[in-house]
Design an enzyme around this catalytic site. Structure first.
Site, PDB file in Angstrom:
ATOM      1  CB  SER A   1      60.186  33.957 -40.625  1.00  0.00           C
ATOM      2  OG  SER A   1      58.943  33.460 -40.208  1.00  0.00           O
TER       3      SER A   1
HETATM    4  N1  SAH Z   1      55.542  31.990 -42.769  1.00  0.00           N
HETATM    5  C1  SAH Z   1      55.249  33.385 -42.710  1.00  0.00           C
HETATM    6  C2  SAH Z   1      55.546  33.967 -41.346  1.00  0.00           C
HETATM    7  C3  SAH Z   1      54.316  34.223 -40.677  1.00  0.00           C
HETATM    8  S1  SAH Z   1      54.313  34.735 -39.005  1.00  0.00           S
HETATM    9  C4  SAH Z   1      55.949  34.155 -43.809  1.00  0.00           C
HETATM   10  O1  SAH Z   1      56.765  33.579 -44.516  1.00  0.00           O
HETATM   11  O2  SAH Z   1      55.648  35.338 -43.986  1.00  0.00           O
HETATM   12  C5  SAH Z   1      53.185  33.537 -38.371  1.00  0.00           C
HETATM   13  C6  SAH Z   1      51.818  33.503 -38.989  1.00  0.00           C
HETATM   14  O3  SAH Z   1      51.107  32.463 -38.345  1.00  0.00           O
HETATM   15  C7  SAH Z   1      50.993  34.773 -38.805  1.00  0.00           C
HETATM   16  O4  SAH Z   1      50.556  35.244 -40.039  1.00  0.00           O
HETATM   17  C8  SAH Z   1      49.834  34.306 -37.939  1.00  0.00           C
HETATM   18  O5  SAH Z   1      48.616  34.978 -38.211  1.00  0.00           O
HETATM   19  C9  SAH Z   1      49.750  32.837 -38.295  1.00  0.00           C
HETATM   20  N2  SAH Z   1      49.079  31.988 -37.297  1.00  0.00           N
HETATM   21  C10 SAH Z   1      49.069  32.109 -35.956  1.00  0.00           C
HETATM   22  N3  SAH Z   1      48.335  31.138 -35.394  1.00  0.00           N
HETATM   23  C11 SAH Z   1      47.870  30.372 -36.423  1.00  0.00           C
HETATM   24  C12 SAH Z   1      47.049  29.192 -36.485  1.00  0.00           C
HETATM   25  N4  SAH Z   1      46.550  28.620 -35.391  1.00  0.00           N
HETATM   26  N5  SAH Z   1      46.784  28.680 -37.702  1.00  0.00           N
HETATM   27  C13 SAH Z   1      47.263  29.242 -38.837  1.00  0.00           C
HETATM   28  N6  SAH Z   1      48.044  30.354 -38.832  1.00  0.00           N
HETATM   29  C14 SAH Z   1      48.342  30.909 -37.641  1.00  0.00           C
END
Ligand code: SAH
Length: 260
Positions: A109
Site C-alpha cells: 500500500s
Molecule cells: N498490507 C499489505 C498490502 C497488501 S495488498 C502490505 O503492507 O504490503 C492486499 C493483500 O490482501 C494482498 O496480498 C492480497 O493477496 C491479500 N488478500 C486479498 N484477499 C484476501 C483475503 N480474503 N484474506 C487474506 N488476504 C487477502
C-alpha cells in the site's frame, strides 16, 4: 634453517598475527562503513516520505477528520525499512508515497494510507490488532512497535510465507502470521482492539465485526473492484452498537475469497 625457525618464533608469529588482525579489523571497518553508508542511503528518502505523509494528512477532506497523523505513527514510519519489503526491481522507489507491485498481482500500500490506517485504529501499547492482507508485511511491521500483538492473515501462500520470514528476520517478533481467508478473521488470536483490512471488500465481513472488542475500531476499504471504494471506519461502542463512517475515496486490490 635456523633463520626460518626464528621467523616462526613466538614473537615472529605474534607480529604476523597482529598484522593479520589489523588487516581483518580494517576490512571489518570497511564493511561497517559500507553497511552504514547503505543505511544512510535510505535515511533522507525515508525522512522525505514522512514529510510527504504529513502534508498529505493536512489536506484530507473534512470527512476524514483527523488532526494529522499521530507522532507515534510518524516516528515508526520514519524507522521501518520499506526498501526491505519491496522487490529489488522497485527498490529505488521504495520511499515514494505510492503503492508498488509485490508480485502475484498485489501491491504494497501507499505509505500515506499505511500511516492513516495505523493512526485511525488508535492503537496503544496494550492493543491486539488484526490485519487482513499481509502482502509484503510492511503494514504489520509499522503496527508492530505500536501495539502488543499483531495478527495478520494472507490468502496467497507465497506472499504470506515470504512476509513471515521477512518479519522474523527483521525482528518484528510480536507479529503472528497465518495463511487463509481473512474474511473469517482469526478468533483464536482475538478479540481485537483494532482491525485493518488492506483489500477492498463488497461489504464489511460480519465475522470481523464480531471479533472486534467493545470500544474497538476497524478500518476497511469498501466498494467494488472497478467502481468507487471508500475507506470506512467501523466503531463498536462499549455497549456493542456499531457505527460506520465513510472517510475518503481509495483504491485497493480486491479482497478475494478462498472459493474463487
Ligand atoms: N498490507 C499489505 C498490502 C497488501 S495488498 C502490505 O503492507 O504490503 C492486499 C493483500 O490482501 C494482498 O496480498 C492480497 O493477496 C491479500 N488478500 C486479498 N484477499 C484476501 C483475503 N480474503 N484474506 C487474506 N488476504 C487477502
Amino acid at each position: 634453517m635456523r633463520g626460518f625457525v626464528d621467523r616462526k618464533s613466538p614473537t615472529g608469529r605474534s607480529l604476523g598475527h597482529l598484522l593479520r588482525l589489523v588487516a581483518v579489523l580494517a576490512f571489518a571497518g570497511t564493511l561497517d562503513g559500507a553497511v552504514l553508508a547503505q543505511q544512510d542511503r535510505w535515511a533522507e528518502p525515508r525522512a522525505a516520505m514522512v514529510r510527504t505523509i504529513q502534508a498529505h494528512a493536512a489536506s484530507l477532506p473534512e470527512a476524514a477528520s483527523t488532526d494529522g497523523i499521530s507522532t507515534a505513527v510518524l516516528e515508526v514510519i520514519g524507522k521501518v525499512p520499506r526498501h526491505e519489503f519491496v522487490p529489488e526491481q522497485v527498490e529505488r522507489q521504495a520511499y515514494a508515497d505510492a503503492p508498488l507491485p509485490i508480485g502475484y498481482g498485489q501491491t504494497i500500500s501507499q505509505p500515506f494510507i499505511v500511516a492513516l490506517m495505523a493512526h485511525l485504529i488508535e492503537a496503544s501499547p496494550d492493543s491486539t490488532v488484526l490485519e487482513i492482507g499481509t502482502g509484503s508485511g510492511y503494514q504489520a511491521a509499522v503496527l508492530s512497535p505500536l501495539v502488543k500483538t499483531v495478527c495478520t492473515i494472507e490468502i496467497i501462500p507465497e506472499l504470506g510465507e515470504t512476509a513471515a520470514r521477512r518479519l522474523e528476520d527483521l525482528g518484528y517478533d510480536n507479529v503472528h502470521t497465518k495463511i487463509g481467508d481473512g474474511y473469517f478473521g482469526w478468533p483464536e488470536c482475538g478479540p481485537f482492539d483494532g482491525i485493518l483490512v488492506t483489500a477492498a471488500a463488497g461489504h464489511v465481513p460480519p465475522p470481523l465485526v464480531k471479533q472486534l472488542k467493545p470500544g474497538g475500531r476497524m478500518v476497511i476499504p469498501v466498494g467494488s473492484v472497478f467502481g468507487p471504494q471508500f475507506l470506512v471506519l467501523v466503531e463498536k461502542a462499549s455497549g456493542g452498537q456499531i457505527t460506520t463512517r465513510q472517510l475518503l475515496p481509495v483504491r485497493f486490490v480486491p479482497l478475494t475469497r478462498e472459493s474463487q
